[in-house]
Design an enzyme around this catalytic site. Structure first.
Site, PDB file in Angstrom:
ATOM      1  N   TYR A 192       0.827  -1.221   0.000  1.00 57.43           N
ATOM      2  CA  TYR A 192       0.000   0.000   0.000  1.00 57.43           C
ATOM      3  C   TYR A 192       0.857   1.264   0.000  1.00 57.43           C
ATOM      4  CZ  TYR A 192       0.196  -1.315   5.043  1.00 57.43           C
ATOM      5  OH  TYR A 192       0.595  -1.725   6.285  1.00 57.43           O
TER       6      TYR A 192
ATOM      7  N   LYS B 109       4.930   4.038   6.128  1.00 62.19           N
ATOM      8  CA  LYS B 109       5.602   3.334   5.031  1.00 62.19           C
ATOM      9  C   LYS B 109       5.690   4.234   3.791  1.00 62.19           C
ATOM     10  CE  LYS B 109       6.134  -0.946   6.821  1.00 62.19           C
ATOM     11  NZ  LYS B 109       7.425  -1.611   7.008  1.00 62.19           N
TER      12      LYS B 109
HETATM   13  C1  HXC Z   1      -4.971  -0.073  18.839  1.00 64.09           C
HETATM   14  C2  HXC Z   1      -2.956  -0.198  19.963  1.00 64.09           C
HETATM   15  C3  HXC Z   1      -2.818  -1.571  19.586  1.00 64.09           C
HETATM   16  C4  HXC Z   1      -3.875  -2.149  18.786  1.00 64.09           C
HETATM   17  C5  HXC Z   1      -1.099  -1.006  20.769  1.00 64.09           C
HETATM   18  N1  HXC Z   1      -1.860   0.084  20.683  1.00 64.09           N
HETATM   19  N2  HXC Z   1      -1.650  -2.029  20.107  1.00 64.09           N
HETATM   20  N3  HXC Z   1      -4.008   0.528  19.583  1.00 64.09           N
HETATM   21  N4  HXC Z   1      -4.913  -1.361  18.446  1.00 64.09           N
HETATM   22  N5  HXC Z   1      -3.842  -3.414  18.393  1.00 64.09           N
HETATM   23  C6  HXC Z   1      -1.598   1.392  21.283  1.00 64.09           C
HETATM   24  C7  HXC Z   1      -1.434   1.290  22.769  1.00 64.09           C
HETATM   25  O1  HXC Z   1      -2.665   1.303  23.437  1.00 64.09           O
HETATM   26  C8  HXC Z   1      -0.621   2.538  23.086  1.00 64.09           C
HETATM   27  O2  HXC Z   1      -1.409   3.712  23.127  1.00 64.09           O
HETATM   28  C9  HXC Z   1       0.265   2.676  21.869  1.00 64.09           C
HETATM   29  O3  HXC Z   1      -0.342   1.904  20.825  1.00 64.09           O
HETATM   30  C10 HXC Z   1       1.643   2.128  22.127  1.00 64.09           C
HETATM   31  O4  HXC Z   1       1.509   0.784  22.582  1.00 64.09           O
HETATM   32  P1  HXC Z   1       2.664   0.043  23.371  1.00 64.09           P
HETATM   33  O5  HXC Z   1       2.348  -1.392  23.426  1.00 64.09           O
HETATM   34  O6  HXC Z   1       2.995   0.782  24.612  1.00 64.09           O
HETATM   35  O7  HXC Z   1       3.868   0.372  22.409  1.00 64.09           O
HETATM   36  P2  HXC Z   1       5.081  -0.393  21.958  1.00 64.09           P
HETATM   37  O8  HXC Z   1       5.633  -1.340  22.936  1.00 64.09           O
HETATM   38  O9  HXC Z   1       5.961   0.645  21.464  1.00 64.09           O
HETATM   39  O10 HXC Z   1       4.507  -1.331  20.775  1.00 64.09           O
HETATM   40  C11 HXC Z   1       4.494  -0.911  19.491  1.00 64.09           C
HETATM   41  C12 HXC Z   1       3.403  -1.629  18.745  1.00 64.09           C
HETATM   42  C13 HXC Z   1       3.575  -3.150  18.843  1.00 64.09           C
HETATM   43  C14 HXC Z   1       3.412  -1.176  17.319  1.00 64.09           C
HETATM   44  C15 HXC Z   1       2.130  -1.214  19.408  1.00 64.09           C
HETATM   45  O11 HXC Z   1       2.509  -3.799  18.210  1.00 64.09           O
HETATM   46  C16 HXC Z   1       4.857  -3.617  18.284  1.00 64.09           C
HETATM   47  O12 HXC Z   1       5.936  -3.373  18.814  1.00 64.09           O
HETATM   48  N6  HXC Z   1       4.852  -4.346  17.186  1.00 64.09           N
HETATM   49  C17 HXC Z   1       6.097  -4.788  16.554  1.00 64.09           C
HETATM   50  C18 HXC Z   1       5.890  -5.966  15.735  1.00 64.09           C
HETATM   51  C19 HXC Z   1       4.832  -5.792  14.669  1.00 64.09           C
HETATM   52  O13 HXC Z   1       3.851  -5.043  14.819  1.00 64.09           O
HETATM   53  N7  HXC Z   1       4.977  -6.538  13.590  1.00 64.09           N
HETATM   54  C20 HXC Z   1       4.021  -6.531  12.535  1.00 64.09           C
HETATM   55  C21 HXC Z   1       4.513  -5.703  11.469  1.00 64.09           C
HETATM   56  S1  HXC Z   1       3.706  -6.198  10.033  1.00 64.09           S
HETATM   57  P3  HXC Z   1      -1.877   4.383  24.528  1.00 64.09           P
HETATM   58  O14 HXC Z   1      -2.627   5.603  24.115  1.00 64.09           O
HETATM   59  O15 HXC Z   1      -2.734   3.337  25.180  1.00 64.09           O
HETATM   60  O16 HXC Z   1      -0.624   4.687  25.254  1.00 64.09           O
HETATM   61  C22 HXC Z   1       3.797  -5.001   8.936  1.00 64.09           C
HETATM   62  C23 HXC Z   1       3.456  -5.369   7.536  1.00 64.09           C
HETATM   63  C24 HXC Z   1       2.100  -4.970   7.112  1.00 64.09           C
HETATM   64  O17 HXC Z   1       4.124  -3.920   9.206  1.00 64.09           O
HETATM   65  C25 HXC Z   1       1.606  -5.772   5.934  1.00 64.09           C
HETATM   66  C26 HXC Z   1       1.511  -7.229   6.216  1.00 64.09           C
HETATM   67  C27 HXC Z   1       0.757  -8.053   5.218  1.00 64.09           C
END
Ligand code: HXC
Length: 282
Positions: free
Chosen positions: A148, A165
């Site tokens: 996207y 992205k």
């Molecule tokens: C809504 C969310 C959420 C969710 C977290 N938050 N998960 N909001 N829906 N599912 C909110 C939290 O409430 C918080 O806001 C803020 O995001 C930060 O969350 P934390 O957990 O404290 O942050 P952090 O530890 O920095 O985590 C970052 C993250 C986490 C993005 C939220 O998911 C992560 O680290 N992911 C890394 C791995 C990942 O996502 N991999 C997939 C990538 S795939 P508040 O307001 O409550 O403080 C990809 C490809 C796409 O990118 C295409 C694929 C086909």
């Protein structure tokens, strides 16, 4: 297709390299002779992946760092140089993403994803780019984006990721021109669906959603990690020396079927959204 010493003598820093696609790419680079430095937040997967790389006969080391913190990135680069010597290649693979109705997001949720994906990618690129330019040494950067971003269409339900992205792609193309005179080459890969624990648990967290995604795919299947890793090898190898500022899509033709990989979530009933949101804290 690839000579076994294609990446011999190269030292590659991979963010998010302990798990998922980053891990698979790292292992493939190691098979082809590269030294690997892994950077990610969690130490356990880093350690395990570094051991798996060493088992292939390559050198590997790691640092745990949050790439949203520039001084942590600089420290990780220093550690890489101490352990393995000069880093000549950067793979910006670390990402954060989740499926959500945008009106439900907190400002901090946007910050978390944009911080990792856009700011983190810029910080790593800046930390190494500055060194390469000062030392008058060439460098290679590969950024992992999404379809996207590549199709310039964005996608509903992953708005922070779509914004971030698109920014990474703009950075790739901007620096490809600006830094070409410093012999720094930047390209991107836009993967479609490649199963990983991290992405699947966030983006397709039930069998039903997974089946739905597969049925929707023109080829009826997801990508294999080796398919993506081999494309990364090609783009970083000397064979691709004249490829600069390019973004290669590898998605089996999925985005051509309908722009915006997650736009079909428009059909998802509220009950399913409630289930997705409830699964989030698990
Ligand atoms: C809504 C969310 C959420 C969710 C977290 N938050 N998960 N909001 N829906 N599912 C909110 C939290 O409430 C918080 O806001 C803020 O995001 C930060 O969350 P934390 O957990 O404290 O942050 P952090 O530890 O920095 O985590 C970052 C993250 C986490 C993005 C939220 O998911 C992560 O680290 N992911 C890394 C791995 C990942 O996502 N991999 C997939 C990538 S795939 P508040 O307001 O409550 O403080 C990809 C490809 C796409 O990118 C295409 C694929 C086909």
């Amino acid at each position: 297709m690839f000579q076994s010493d294609l990446l011999k003598g190269r030292t590659i820093l991979i963010t998010g390299g302990g798990t998922g696609l980053g891990r698979s790419i790292a292992l493939r680079f190691a098979e082809l002779g590269a030294n690997i430095f892994l950077v990610a937040r969690r130490e356990e997967p880093l350690k395990e992946t570094a051991e798996a790389i060493r088992a292939k006969g390559a050198r590997a080391a790691y640092a745990s760092a949050d790439i949203r913190d520039f001084s942590a990135v600089e420290k990780a680069v220093e550690a890489a140089e101490e352990e393995l010597g000069r880093v000549d290649t950067l793979v910006n693979n670390a990402a954060g993403n989740f499926i959500a109705r945008t009106e439900k997001l907190s400002p901090n949720a946007f910050n978390a994803v944009v911080g990792i994906v856009l700011q983190g990618t810029f910080f790593c690129t800046l930390a190494l780019g500055k060194k390469w330019i000062a030392a008058k040494q060439p460098g290679h950067v590969l950024n992992i984006v999404t379809t996207y971003a590549a199709a310039n269409c964005g996608s509903g339900f992953v708005v922070p990721s779509a914004c971030a992205k698109a920014g990474v792609l703009a950075m790739t193309r901007s620096l490809a021109v600006e830094w070409a005179r410093h012999h720094i080459r930047l390209n991107a890969i836009a993967p479609g669906p490649f199963p990983t624990e991290g992405a699947w648990s966030r983006l397709l967290p039930s069998k039903e959603l997974e089946e739905r995604a597969k049925k929707h795919h023109p080829m009826g299947r997801f990508g294999r990690h080796d398919e993506l890793a081999n494309l990364a090898v090609y783009l970083l190898s000397e064979q691709a020396d004249y490829v600069n500022g390019e973004c290669v899509v590898i998605d089996g033709g999925l985005w051509l079927r309908g722009a915006g990989e997650f736009n079909d979530f428009l059909d998802l009933p509220d009950a399913a959204w409630d289930m997705l949101e409830a699964a989030r804290k698990k």
